[in-house]
Every structure is written in structure tokens, then in C-alpha cells.
Design an enzyme around this catalytic site. Structure first.
Site, PDB file in Angstrom:
ATOM      1  N   ASP A 123     -33.679 -25.175  20.082  1.00  0.00           N
ATOM      2  CA  ASP A 123     -34.696 -24.235  20.560  1.00  0.00           C
ATOM      3  C   ASP A 123     -36.071 -24.725  20.113  1.00  0.00           C
ATOM      4  OD1 ASP A 123     -34.546 -20.971  21.466  1.00  0.00           O
ATOM      5  OD2 ASP A 123     -36.435 -21.732  20.654  1.00  0.00           O
ATOM      6  N   ILE A 124     -37.045 -24.612  21.013  1.00  0.00           N
ATOM      7  CA  ILE A 124     -38.389 -25.132  20.732  1.00  0.00           C
ATOM      8  C   ILE A 124     -39.132 -24.268  19.698  1.00  0.00           C
ATOM      9  CG2 ILE A 124     -39.713 -23.902  22.507  1.00  0.00           C
ATOM     10  CD1 ILE A 124     -40.870 -26.638  23.339  1.00  0.00           C
ATOM     11  N   ASN A 163     -29.225 -12.796  24.695  1.00  0.00           N
ATOM     12  CA  ASN A 163     -30.197 -11.741  24.941  1.00  0.00           C
ATOM     13  C   ASN A 163     -30.138 -11.359  26.412  1.00  0.00           C
ATOM     14  OD1 ASN A 163     -31.191 -11.716  22.310  1.00  0.00           O
ATOM     15  ND2 ASN A 163     -32.583 -13.409  22.730  1.00  0.00           N
ATOM     16  N   GLU A 201     -36.379 -13.879  27.597  1.00  0.00           N
ATOM     17  CA  GLU A 201     -37.559 -14.520  28.210  1.00  0.00           C
ATOM     18  C   GLU A 201     -37.185 -15.321  29.458  1.00  0.00           C
ATOM     19  OE1 GLU A 201     -39.184 -17.061  25.205  1.00  0.00           O
ATOM     20  OE2 GLU A 201     -39.740 -15.384  23.900  1.00  0.00           O
ATOM     21  N   HIS A 221     -27.970 -18.271  28.635  1.00  0.00           N
ATOM     22  CA  HIS A 221     -27.948 -19.165  27.466  1.00  0.00           C
ATOM     23  C   HIS A 221     -27.416 -18.437  26.251  1.00  0.00           C
ATOM     24  CE1 HIS A 221     -31.900 -17.254  27.807  1.00  0.00           C
ATOM     25  NE2 HIS A 221     -31.967 -17.253  26.482  1.00  0.00           N
ATOM     26  N   HIS A 255     -27.550 -18.377  22.124  1.00  0.00           N
ATOM     27  CA  HIS A 255     -28.262 -18.831  20.937  1.00  0.00           C
ATOM     28  C   HIS A 255     -27.212 -19.082  19.849  1.00  0.00           C
ATOM     29  CE1 HIS A 255     -32.401 -17.457  22.154  1.00  0.00           C
ATOM     30  NE2 HIS A 255     -31.680 -16.690  22.948  1.00  0.00           N
TER      31      HIS A 255
HETATM   32  P1  AMP Z   1     -34.365 -15.626  25.339  1.00  0.00           P
HETATM   33  O1  AMP Z   1     -35.394 -14.831  24.631  1.00  0.00           O
HETATM   34  O2  AMP Z   1     -32.961 -15.248  24.960  1.00  0.00           O
HETATM   35  O3  AMP Z   1     -34.578 -15.651  26.830  1.00  0.00           O
HETATM   36  O4  AMP Z   1     -34.511 -17.094  24.787  1.00  0.00           O
HETATM   37  C1  AMP Z   1     -35.251 -18.107  25.387  1.00  0.00           C
HETATM   38  C2  AMP Z   1     -35.370 -19.176  24.331  1.00  0.00           C
HETATM   39  O5  AMP Z   1     -35.756 -20.383  24.953  1.00  0.00           O
HETATM   40  C3  AMP Z   1     -36.433 -18.865  23.263  1.00  0.00           C
HETATM   41  O6  AMP Z   1     -35.806 -18.835  21.980  1.00  0.00           O
HETATM   42  C4  AMP Z   1     -37.428 -20.021  23.410  1.00  0.00           C
HETATM   43  O7  AMP Z   1     -37.957 -20.442  22.172  1.00  0.00           O
HETATM   44  C5  AMP Z   1     -36.575 -21.086  24.079  1.00  0.00           C
HETATM   45  N1  AMP Z   1     -37.314 -22.054  24.866  1.00  0.00           N
HETATM   46  C6  AMP Z   1     -38.253 -21.823  25.807  1.00  0.00           C
HETATM   47  N2  AMP Z   1     -38.692 -22.982  26.337  1.00  0.00           N
HETATM   48  C7  AMP Z   1     -38.002 -23.966  25.718  1.00  0.00           C
HETATM   49  C8  AMP Z   1     -37.999 -25.393  25.825  1.00  0.00           C
HETATM   50  N3  AMP Z   1     -38.792 -26.038  26.676  1.00  0.00           N
HETATM   51  N4  AMP Z   1     -37.149 -26.090  25.022  1.00  0.00           N
HETATM   52  C9  AMP Z   1     -36.341 -25.460  24.155  1.00  0.00           C
HETATM   53  N5  AMP Z   1     -36.294 -24.113  24.016  1.00  0.00           N
HETATM   54  C10 AMP Z   1     -37.107 -23.383  24.785  1.00  0.00           C
END
Ligand code: AMP
Ligand code: ZN
Length: 118
Positions: A35-36, A92, A100, A105, A107
Site C-alpha cells: 500500500d502506498i 473496506n 476509496e 481489494h 488489506h
Molecule cells: P480502501 O480505502 O479500502 O479503498 O483502500 C484503498 C487503498 O489503496 C488505500 O489504503 C490507499 O493507500 C491505497 N492506494 C491508493 N493508490 C495506490 C497506489 N497507487 N499504490 C498502492 N496503493 C494505493
């Protein structure tokens, strides 16, 4: 791009290599990368290669894929060395969970005590 790809989706772009990622696993149906914005020392995302969206829009035929995602989550946790200390696998869904991105996905979080919410 594989079938069911969304050209506007960040995770589909990661699958296609159009956005860089620190990949830790890839096979014929899923990939995993760091995760970024990590919430814990280990924070890995496991995604299907195809643009499957929300949990409640998955179909019976996706059960094998979802089960595989969970098993890959366990496998990348083991590779990250947090199998013994423990980890959390979570999804989530929707606003209250802070979702988001609408590409399904998991985690995988660990490397510190997570408490009851993380
Ligand atoms: P969610 O809130 O469950 O939708 O998680 C989305 C996740 O994607 C968040 O934890 C972000 O930090 C992660 N994320 C968004 N863009 C990227 C990216 N380019 N590379 C890796 N993780 C990402
Ligand atoms: Zn996508």
C-alpha cells in the site's frame, strides 16, 4: 489489459503496469503489492487482475477468486514474516468503512499490535 478492465481505475492501471507498484505476488488471477500509504509496518493489498467491484456485487462464480485472494493474503503475510506475530485481513466496503477505490481489494495489515480497529 485483461477482460473487465476499467481504464479509469487506479488498480487496473497497476495491473497493466501503467502505474508502478512494489509487487510482492502475481499469478493468473490476482496480484499483491505494498500500500502506498501504509497504516502498519506491513500493509499489502491483494487485488483480482480483473475489475471486480464491490463485495455485494460479486457473483457465486467469484467465490473461488475471493477464497484465493484470502489464501494469497496469508501467503504474502508469511513472506513478510508476520505469520507468527499475527495480521489482519480486511475489506473496506462503502463510505463508513472509508473505501476509496472500487476495485475489490484485501488489506493485509501487521507488524505491530493492531488493536480492535485498524
Ligand atoms: P480502501 O480505502 O479500502 O479503498 O483502500 C484503498 C487503498 O489503496 C488505500 O489504503 C490507499 O493507500 C491505497 N492506494 C491508493 N493508490 C495506490 C497506489 N497507487 N499504490 C498502492 N496503493 C494505493
Ligand atoms: Zn479496476
Amino acid at each position: 489489459m485483461p477482460l473487465n478492465s476499467d481504464p479509469n481505475c487506479i488498480f487496473c492501471k497497476i495491473v497493466a503496469g501503467q502505474i508502478p507498484s512494489t509487487q510482492v505476488h502475481r499469478d493468473e488471477s490476482v496480484m499483491a503489492f505494498n500500500d502506498i500509504r501504509p497504516l502498519a509496518p506491513t500493509h499489502i493489498l491483494v487485488i483480482p487482475l480483473e475489475h471486480v467491484t464491490f463485495v455485494n456485487q460479486t457473483r457465486a462464480e467469484d467465490e473461488k477468486l475471493i477464497g484465493h485472494m484470502v489464501r494469497v493474503g496469508g501467503s504474502v503475510a508469511q513472506k513478510a514474516g508476520i505469520e507468527k506475530s499475527g495480521y489482519r485481513i480486511s475489506i473496506n466496503q462503502g463510505r463508513d468503512a472509508g473505501q476509496e477505490l472500487d476495485h475489490l481489494h484485501l488489506h493485509v495489515l501487521g507488524g505491530r499490535p493492531l488493536g480492535r480497529s485498524a
